[in-house]
Design an enzyme around this catalytic site. Structure first.
Site, PDB file in Angstrom:
ATOM      1  N   HIS A 187      -3.304   7.533   1.840  1.00  0.00           N
ATOM      2  CA  HIS A 187      -3.690   6.188   1.434  1.00  0.00           C
ATOM      3  C   HIS A 187      -5.062   5.906   2.024  1.00  0.00           C
ATOM      4  CE1 HIS A 187      -3.909   2.004   0.703  1.00  0.00           C
ATOM      5  NE2 HIS A 187      -3.689   1.644   1.963  1.00  0.00           N
ATOM      6  N   ASN A 241      -9.966   0.088  -0.418  1.00  0.00           N
ATOM      7  CA  ASN A 241      -8.503   0.154  -0.359  1.00  0.00           C
ATOM      8  C   ASN A 241      -7.936  -0.431  -1.657  1.00  0.00           C
ATOM      9  OD1 ASN A 241      -5.799  -0.198   0.126  1.00  0.00           O
ATOM     10  ND2 ASN A 241      -6.072  -1.035   2.195  1.00  0.00           N
ATOM     11  N   CYS A 245       0.818  -1.228   0.000  1.00  0.00           N
ATOM     12  CA  CYS A 245       0.000   0.000   0.000  1.00  0.00           C
ATOM     13  C   CYS A 245       0.847   1.272   0.000  1.00  0.00           C
ATOM     14  CB  CYS A 245      -0.951   0.009   1.188  1.00  0.00           C
ATOM     15  SG  CYS A 245      -2.116  -1.343   1.133  1.00  0.00           S
TER      16      CYS A 245
HETATM   17  O1  UT7 Z   1      -3.750  -0.792   3.498  1.00  0.00           O
HETATM   18  C1  UT7 Z   1      -2.854  -1.365   4.384  1.00  0.00           C
HETATM   19  C2  UT7 Z   1      -3.119  -0.925   5.738  1.00  0.00           C
HETATM   20  N1  UT7 Z   1      -4.344  -1.520   6.215  1.00  0.00           N
HETATM   21  C3  UT7 Z   1      -5.001  -0.922   7.149  1.00  0.00           C
HETATM   22  O2  UT7 Z   1      -4.623   0.156   7.527  1.00  0.00           O
HETATM   23  C4  UT7 Z   1      -6.172  -1.629   7.764  1.00  0.00           C
HETATM   24  C5  UT7 Z   1      -6.169  -1.338   9.227  1.00  0.00           C
HETATM   25  N2  UT7 Z   1      -7.236  -2.002   9.972  1.00  0.00           N
HETATM   26  C6  UT7 Z   1      -8.519  -1.660   9.859  1.00  0.00           C
HETATM   27  O3  UT7 Z   1      -8.890  -0.837   9.054  1.00  0.00           O
HETATM   28  C7  UT7 Z   1      -9.502  -2.287  10.834  1.00  0.00           C
HETATM   29  O4  UT7 Z   1      -8.788  -2.964  11.831  1.00  0.00           O
HETATM   30  C8  UT7 Z   1     -10.517  -3.256  10.166  1.00  0.00           C
HETATM   31  C9  UT7 Z   1     -11.504  -2.461   9.345  1.00  0.00           C
HETATM   32  C10 UT7 Z   1      -9.772  -4.250   9.308  1.00  0.00           C
HETATM   33  C11 UT7 Z   1     -11.301  -3.990  11.257  1.00  0.00           C
HETATM   34  O5  UT7 Z   1     -11.952  -3.084  12.127  1.00  0.00           O
HETATM   35  P1  UT7 Z   1     -11.841  -3.284  13.707  1.00  0.00           P
HETATM   36  O6  UT7 Z   1     -12.685  -2.259  14.318  1.00  0.00           O
HETATM   37  O7  UT7 Z   1     -10.385  -3.286  14.045  1.00  0.00           O
HETATM   38  O8  UT7 Z   1     -12.515  -4.695  13.910  1.00  0.00           O
HETATM   39  P2  UT7 Z   1     -11.898  -6.032  14.517  1.00  0.00           P
HETATM   40  O9  UT7 Z   1     -10.982  -6.670  13.547  1.00  0.00           O
HETATM   41  O10 UT7 Z   1     -11.396  -5.781  15.886  1.00  0.00           O
HETATM   42  O11 UT7 Z   1     -13.214  -6.917  14.621  1.00  0.00           O
HETATM   43  C12 UT7 Z   1     -14.315  -6.525  15.453  1.00  0.00           C
HETATM   44  C13 UT7 Z   1     -15.447  -7.524  15.295  1.00  0.00           C
HETATM   45  C14 UT7 Z   1     -14.982  -8.966  15.390  1.00  0.00           C
HETATM   46  O12 UT7 Z   1     -16.003  -9.688  16.087  1.00  0.00           O
HETATM   47  P3  UT7 Z   1     -15.833 -10.036  17.652  1.00  0.00           P
HETATM   48  O13 UT7 Z   1     -14.582 -10.859  17.742  1.00  0.00           O
HETATM   49  O14 UT7 Z   1     -15.726  -8.718  18.337  1.00  0.00           O
HETATM   50  O15 UT7 Z   1     -17.088 -10.780  17.936  1.00  0.00           O
HETATM   51  C15 UT7 Z   1     -14.931  -9.438  13.961  1.00  0.00           C
HETATM   52  O16 UT7 Z   1     -15.160 -10.831  13.853  1.00  0.00           O
HETATM   53  O17 UT7 Z   1     -16.011  -7.385  13.984  1.00  0.00           O
HETATM   54  C16 UT7 Z   1     -16.076  -8.670  13.336  1.00  0.00           C
HETATM   55  N3  UT7 Z   1     -15.936  -8.492  11.898  1.00  0.00           N
HETATM   56  C17 UT7 Z   1     -16.983  -8.276  11.085  1.00  0.00           C
HETATM   57  N4  UT7 Z   1     -18.289  -8.182  11.316  1.00  0.00           N
HETATM   58  C18 UT7 Z   1     -19.098  -7.937  10.264  1.00  0.00           C
HETATM   59  C19 UT7 Z   1     -14.797  -8.479  11.156  1.00  0.00           C
HETATM   60  N5  UT7 Z   1     -15.085  -8.259   9.884  1.00  0.00           N
HETATM   61  C20 UT7 Z   1     -16.439  -8.128   9.796  1.00  0.00           C
HETATM   62  C21 UT7 Z   1     -17.323  -7.901   8.741  1.00  0.00           C
HETATM   63  N6  UT7 Z   1     -18.644  -7.812   9.029  1.00  0.00           N
HETATM   64  N7  UT7 Z   1     -16.906  -7.731   7.463  1.00  0.00           N
END
Ligand code: UT7
Length: 323
Positions: A250, A280, A114
């Site tokens: 980005h 992204n 990225c």
């Molecule tokens: O481009 C390269 C750089 N990349 C980035 O900068 C990405 C950085 N990370 C992010 O943008 C975020 O961490 C994400 C968008 C990927 C995830 O958001 P988050 O608020 O950090 O969520 P999380 O991974 O902590 O997950 C929270 C909950 C989980 O459920 P539990 O364990 O709390 O029950 C996941 O299983 O959300 C759940 N979850 C979803 N739910 C519905 C994960 N993906 C989804 C989904 N739909 N698509």
């Protein structure tokens, strides 16, 4: 005589096929609310079968060359930033070079995921400063949707396909003159490579592999590293946050964009946002956003533009440009 790099043209190209969050909900345990609230993404573009990275890159390049009012024959270097090359080899850049009808100069790919566009911009800028190139085409192009695990809802909702390009031209400057690309700043920390990677490759198992990410961890590093590299870029040029006219970041997550803007004291209007429509697009996201803001007249001559990115590696970087 010293040289600086001016961005004399920008271009971009997106596949015409749109996938909305509603379409993802039909095949995945997710919701429009979750995706919009956690990422800001509403839809993304998906390359059609046969629509390659080089094809997207070529269209973006043609648009950038037209805006720059120069022809491919005037270029002496083509750099493509991509993590989804058409083939393991040759480089996607050599394919684009041939599509542009060039059989002179040099072409190569840069791989920094990225952060790829910022890395490629930095390489191009250094070629120009060294007097080794006069006109350089820098492209960020990706078909990220081909390396996604469509059963992993934590990653497959986040990415899209597209390409953006800029044409850099050498300009003679007086010592101390602040014009064009003022400076670029690159970083990486390979200890953190397992936070965001593809589980295959020609040098390991011979497979293409799928993207894997520990999102929360990557998020944490993104906020810290981007703030640090932005500070470094401003300090290197004796500038402060209040000098910035536009942030072209980005586009990984709207929450990261908002956090960076808050730290810099920028208003929401000063941040170029495409993540809602493009998701992204990895190395393509910065030049796609840049092209949008140049074409709609937001970015004007004399203004200070800050570009930054972070991605797999981990890699991160920033570029400050006096337009
Ligand atoms: O481009 C390269 C750089 N990349 C980035 O900068 C990405 C950085 N990370 C992010 O943008 C975020 O961490 C994400 C968008 C990927 C995830 O958001 P988050 O608020 O950090 O969520 P999380 O991974 O902590 O997950 C929270 C909950 C989980 O459920 P539990 O364990 O709390 O029950 C996941 O299983 O959300 C759940 N979850 C979803 N739910 C519905 C994960 N993906 C989804 C989904 N739909 N698509």
């Amino acid at each position: 005589m010293a040289y600086c790099s001016r961005i004399i043209g920008t271009g971009s190209h997106l596949p015409d096929q749109i996938m909305t969050n509603a379409q993802l909900v039909e095949k995945l345990d997710t919701s429009d609310e979750w995706i919009v609230e956690r990422t800001g993404i509403r839809e993304r573009r998906i390359a059609r079968v046969g629509e390659s990275t080089s094809a997207l890159a070529f269209q973006a390049a043609e648009n950038a060359l037209e805006a720059a009012e120069i022809s491919a024959q005037d270029l002496d270097l083509v750099i493509v930033a991509t993590t989804t090359p058409d083939n393991t080899f040759p480089s996607t850049a050599t394919k684009v070079q041939a599509m542009l009808g060039m059989d002179h100069g040099a072409a190569f790919d840069v791989q920094a995921v990225c952060s790829g566009f910022i890395y490629a911009l930095s390489v191009a800028d250094n070629f120009i400063r060294a007097g080794q190139a006069k006109n350089v085409l820098v492209i960020g192009a990706e078909v990220m949707t081909r390396i996604l695990d469509w059963e992993d809802r934590a990653t497959c909702v986040l990415f899209g396909d597209g390409a953006g390009a800029v044409v850099l031209q050498a300009q003679e400057i007086e010592a101390g003159e602040q014009i064009g690309i003022l400076s670029t700043h690159l970083h990486s920390d390979g200890k953190l490579r397992d936070l965001l990677y593809v589980d295959g490759g020609p040098g390991t198992d011979g497979n293409v592999g799928k993207l894997r990410m520990l999102g929360r961890e990557v998020f944490r590093h993104a906020v810290t590293n981007l703030a640090a590299v932005v500070g470094e870029a401003l300090e290197a040029n004796g500038l402060s946050q209040t000098d910035i006219d536009w942030l072209v970041p980005h586009q990984a997550n709207k929450r990261i964009l908002d956090g960076t803007a808050r730290k810099l004291g920028l208003s929401a209007e000063q941040v170029v946002v495409t993540v809602d429509r493009h998701a992204n697009t990895s190395a393509a996201s910065v030049p796609l956003a840049l092209d949008e803001a140049v074409r709609d007249g937001r970015i004007q001559p004399g203004q200070l533009v800050l570009m930054e990115a972070m991605g797999g590696g981990l890699t991160w970087g920033a570029a400050l440009v006096r337009w």
